[in-house]
Enzyme design. Sequence first.
Site, PDB file in Angstrom:
ATOM      1  N   TRP A 101       0.758  -1.439  -0.073  1.00 43.07           N
ATOM      2  CA  TRP A 101       0.055  -0.026   0.021  1.00 43.07           C
ATOM      3  C   TRP A 101       0.681   1.314  -0.095  1.00 43.07           C
ATOM      4  O   TRP A 101       0.406   2.103  -0.768  1.00 43.07           O
ATOM      5  CB  TRP A 101      -1.038  -0.030   1.269  1.00 43.07           C
ATOM      6  N   ASP A 175      -1.940   6.689   5.939  1.00 43.48           N
ATOM      7  CA  ASP A 175      -3.069   5.725   5.431  1.00 43.48           C
ATOM      8  C   ASP A 175      -3.492   4.797   6.653  1.00 43.48           C
ATOM      9  O   ASP A 175      -2.678   3.788   6.743  1.00 43.48           O
ATOM     10  CB  ASP A 175      -2.286   5.322   4.226  1.00 43.48           C
ATOM     11  N   LYS A 199     -12.922  -1.203   5.489  1.00 41.90           N
ATOM     12  CA  LYS A 199     -12.350  -2.142   6.262  1.00 41.90           C
ATOM     13  C   LYS A 199     -13.024  -2.116   7.745  1.00 41.90           C
ATOM     14  O   LYS A 199     -13.379  -3.377   8.153  1.00 41.90           O
ATOM     15  CB  LYS A 199     -11.120  -2.002   6.423  1.00 41.90           C
TER      16      LYS A 199
HETATM   17  C1  LIG Z   1      -7.820  -1.133   1.009  1.00 39.26           C
HETATM   18  C2  LIG Z   1      -6.840  -0.201   1.294  1.00 39.26           C
HETATM   19  C3  LIG Z   1      -6.523   0.880   0.422  1.00 39.26           C
HETATM   20  C4  LIG Z   1      -7.351   1.194  -0.815  1.00 39.26           C
HETATM   21  O1  LIG Z   1      -8.643   1.742  -0.632  1.00 39.26           O
HETATM   22  P1  LIG Z   1      -9.474   1.744  -1.905  1.00 39.26           P
HETATM   23  O2  LIG Z   1     -10.819   2.371  -1.209  1.00 39.26           O
HETATM   24  O3  LIG Z   1      -9.747   0.621  -2.772  1.00 39.26           O
HETATM   25  O4  LIG Z   1      -9.076   3.030  -2.787  1.00 39.26           O
HETATM   26  C5  LIG Z   1      -5.589   1.819   0.631  1.00 39.26           C
HETATM   27  N1  LIG Z   1      -4.759   1.842   1.745  1.00 39.26           N
HETATM   28  C6  LIG Z   1      -4.858   0.752   2.482  1.00 39.26           C
HETATM   29  C7  LIG Z   1      -3.902   0.624   3.656  1.00 39.26           C
HETATM   30  C8  LIG Z   1      -5.833  -0.280   2.339  1.00 39.26           C
HETATM   31  O5  LIG Z   1      -5.965  -1.385   3.140  1.00 39.26           O
END
Ligand SMILES: *Cc1c(COP(=O)(O)O)cnc(C)c1O
Length: 362
Positions: A101, A175, A199
Amino acid sequence: MARPFNFSAGPATIAPEVLTLAASEMLDWHGSGMGVMEMSHRGKEFISIYEQAQADLRELLAIPKNFHILFMQGGGLAENAIVPLNLSRSGTVDFVLTGSWSQKSLKEARKYCNVNIAASSEADGHTTLPAPAAWQLSADASYVHICSNETIHGVEFHELPDLQALGSKAPLVVDFSSQVASRPVDWSRVGLAFGGAQKNIGPAGLTLVVVREDLLGHALPACPSAFDYRIVAENQSMFNTPPTFAIYMAGLIFQWLKQQGGVAAMEARNIAKARLLYDAIDSSQFYVNRVAKNCRSRMNVPFFLRDESRNEAFLAGAREHGLLQLKGHKSVGGMRASLYNAMPLEGVQALVAYMQEFEKKS
Ligand SMILES: *Cc1c(COP(=O)(O)O)cnc(C)c1O
């Protein structure tokens, strides 16, 4: 019949109480004669849903007054562009590369600015975290980006870095897509945190951004208005039509989290769940997790069968036992169990019991 346990990495399991409540309100929200999806985002009904969700999230995560909570769209991946479009004033940003990521994020940021990789765990296959004291931070970085939980590699920062102590004046961008609401956040170390909702806090389509006041108003001229944090904040996240139903669902989940005792209580449960699964893996000769113990993720536990020819049989048996979506990410293979807030301890107990049974049979 009991619902199966769903270990998906995202979109992910949601507490059945929340889904049942949403179903009961689907046709008529609180006597309004409308379902939430049918309401104007400017009407008093939806505004009350939005304000409650904001207030509950602020309370749950103890978000200080000088941070704005923005409900945006585009997911974590869009934020990979939106963050540099808003914050890369100096033209240079620092990244700590700890897995897939952060890799995606830095690749996208390169479209907008110079990216300095301050530290990387690539050499060991992202099974460790580089110690902050060794990070090579730039003098003029506009921000420092980390991914606080690498959803695919199963690596988690258990403490956010203190950039000031490392001699950097840059704000920390986090993030926290797959970590948000699983534990308290030390906001004194954060400039901006973002995450997709799918998530830990609701359905896909809603992106949460928590941004410190002084970071608004510095967008590059090319930044789309709908993605300019200052404009989004000034319009209470309603510069354009927000993802109303996703906000409503997130709001129900915030209420549920409060009933569960809040984020500190969730953290205690998440520690217990993760310990149960890692202990089962570590005490077996049959399964293995390769991440260093001090940075193992509580949310996403990748593990491998030492005999990979048994993978399909393992997954098929798991499904029969009501244990869903355990297949690992295609880039790393093996298995992955995601243990977000809505996964009860009973789900992890059922998984561990199945793993032991499968091992014995093999
Ligand atoms: C799932 C995830 C994303 C991506 O998110 P989207 O909504 O698919 O754009 C970004 N960063 C992390 C750490 C993730 O787990």
